[in-house]
Design an enzyme around this catalytic site. Structure first.
Site, PDB file in Angstrom:
ATOM      1  N   ARG A   1       0.847  -0.824   0.251  1.00 39.04           N
ATOM      2  CA  ARG A   1      -0.090  -0.062   0.114  1.00 39.04           C
ATOM      3  C   ARG A   1       0.626   1.062  -0.369  1.00 39.04           C
ATOM      4  O   ARG A   1       0.463   2.156  -0.644  1.00 39.04           O
ATOM      5  CB  ARG A   1      -1.072   0.447   1.040  1.00 39.04           C
ATOM      6  CG  ARG A   1      -1.923  -1.255   1.209  1.00 39.04           C
ATOM      7  CD  ARG A   1      -2.483  -0.876   2.354  1.00 39.04           C
ATOM      8  NE  ARG A   1      -3.661  -0.003   2.798  1.00 39.04           N
ATOM      9  CZ  ARG A   1      -4.684  -0.526   2.141  1.00 39.04           C
ATOM     10  NH1 ARG A   1      -5.475  -1.839   1.144  1.00 39.04           N
ATOM     11  NH2 ARG A   1      -6.291   0.529   2.096  1.00 39.04           N
TER      12      ARG A   1
ATOM     13  N   MET B   1     -11.603   3.366  -5.873  1.00 40.34           N
ATOM     14  CA  MET B   1     -12.093   2.842  -3.703  1.00 40.34           C
ATOM     15  C   MET B   1     -10.785   2.057  -3.752  1.00 40.34           C
ATOM     16  O   MET B   1     -10.593   1.223  -3.613  1.00 40.34           O
ATOM     17  CB  MET B   1     -12.165   1.719  -5.072  1.00 40.34           C
ATOM     18  CG  MET B   1     -13.613   2.353  -6.066  1.00 40.34           C
ATOM     19  SD  MET B   1     -14.985   3.202  -4.997  1.00 40.34           S
ATOM     20  CE  MET B   1     -16.388   2.091  -4.535  1.00 40.34           C
TER      21      MET B   1
ATOM     22  N   HIS C   1     -18.417  10.943  -1.175  1.00 41.07           N
ATOM     23  CA  HIS C   1     -18.675  10.434  -0.629  1.00 41.07           C
ATOM     24  C   HIS C   1     -20.571  10.437  -0.414  1.00 41.07           C
ATOM     25  O   HIS C   1     -20.919  11.076   0.149  1.00 41.07           O
ATOM     26  CB  HIS C   1     -18.855  10.234   0.508  1.00 41.07           C
ATOM     27  CG  HIS C   1     -18.869   8.935   1.454  1.00 41.07           C
ATOM     28  ND1 HIS C   1     -18.714   7.474   1.306  1.00 41.07           N
ATOM     29  CD2 HIS C   1     -20.250   8.627   2.284  1.00 41.07           C
ATOM     30  CE1 HIS C   1     -19.204   7.092   1.915  1.00 41.07           C
ATOM     31  NE2 HIS C   1     -20.000   7.202   2.604  1.00 41.07           N
TER      32      HIS C   1
HETATM   33  C1  GRF Z   1     -20.181   7.564  -7.122  1.00 39.16           C
HETATM   34  O1  GRF Z   1     -21.281   7.578  -6.461  1.00 39.16           O
HETATM   35  C2  GRF Z   1     -19.131   8.456  -5.678  1.00 39.16           C
HETATM   36  O2  GRF Z   1     -19.443   8.651  -4.739  1.00 39.16           O
HETATM   37  C3  GRF Z   1     -18.468   7.087  -5.340  1.00 39.16           C
HETATM   38  O3  GRF Z   1     -18.426   6.156  -6.873  1.00 39.16           O
HETATM   39  C4  GRF Z   1     -19.978   6.463  -7.251  1.00 39.16           C
HETATM   40  C5  GRF Z   1     -19.420   6.220  -8.672  1.00 39.16           C
HETATM   41  O4  GRF Z   1     -18.485   7.697  -9.478  1.00 39.16           O
HETATM   42  N1  GRF Z   1     -17.224   6.696  -4.634  1.00 39.16           N
HETATM   43  P1  GRF Z   1     -17.852   8.489 -10.396  1.00 39.16           P
HETATM   44  O5  GRF Z   1     -19.535   7.208 -11.525  1.00 39.16           O
HETATM   45  O6  GRF Z   1     -16.889   7.188 -11.114  1.00 39.16           O
HETATM   46  O7  GRF Z   1     -17.503   9.861 -10.719  1.00 39.16           O
END
Ligand code: GRF
Length: 215
Positions: free
Chosen positions: A65, A90, A109
């Site tokens: 990490r 993520m 978030h």
């Molecule tokens: C979104 O709801 C964001 O808050 C979460 O991932 C989802 C997709 O985000 N973290 P994006 O379409 O890739 O910007």
């Protein structure tokens, strides 16, 4: 002009919202680099369509990490990023990244923190029976979804909502408050006092909300 490093892992609709605001000249910023943790992230195509430099750094490249975050930091510094935006990224960031961009990392978030940190938060809000949920833009600290809150948008949770319908309603608001938070930072209107964020010249909203309307 504020230089942004945007980190993604998925479709990149939040990245697109930032791109759109910049191109509409409503946000005085430049996306210097988009880094994706996934090679097949749809957000990479969105960046390339707008001539934005992209980089993929996967877990396989740096399984450890801290080493992963070191690579992220090097790429962001090389690109001259001044503000790091986690937009559907993520991965949990480590002190290596946090310390390299102290109070200069923000995250979007899809819940009203401190309620529902972590993943699958739309389903969790429905299962809990919450009557409101929403979106939060916050500074990133060493916790998970625990940093000082910059902006929040509230949406009602409807009795026949599914995770999908609620996520779509929240996503609409994410696309508004993430660019707005970046704009406020670019205008120097955001300061952090301990746990609290103060926004200069904010016209506060004091309208109470109730859900559902029962009569
Ligand atoms: C979104 O709801 C964001 O808050 C979460 O991932 C989802 C997709 O985000 N973290 P994006 O379409 O890739 O910007």
């Amino acid at each position: 002009m504020l230089k942004l490093g945007v980190l993604i892992s998925g479709g990149g609709t939040n990245l697109q919202a930032i791109i759109d605001e910049i191109e509409a000249k409503r946000l005085d910023a430049k996306i210097s680099l988009v880094i994706s943790s996934k090679p097949d992230a749809g957000g990479l195509e969105r960046a390339k369509k707008h001539g934005i430099k992209t980089l993929v750094i996967t877990k396989a490249d740096h399984p450890e990490r801290e080493a992963y975050d070191k690579a992220i930091v090097a790429a962001l510094k090389d690109a001259g990023a001044e503000l790091v935006v986690l937009a559907g990224f993520m991965r949990i960031v480590t002190p290596t990244l946090i310390n390299a961009f102290k109070n200069k990392i923000i995250n979007i978030h899809p819940a009203l923190l401190p309620a529902f940190p972590g993943l699958d938060v739309q389903q969790k809000a429905i299962d809990y029976g919450a009557r409101f949920s929403g979106a939060t833009v916050h500074f990133v600290d060493e916790g998970v979804d625990t940093g000082p809150v910059i902006l929040q948008a509230v949406v009602p949770v409807l009795q026949n909502d599914t995770a999908k319908t609620l996520a779509a309603r929240i996503l609409n608001e994410e696309h508004k408050i993430l660019p707005e938070a970046i704009r406020l930072i670019s205008e120097g209107r955001v300061s952090v006092q301990g746990r609290r964020v103060i926004i200069k010249d904010a016209a506060e909203n004091d309208t109470p909300l109730t859900n559902p309307k029962t009569r």
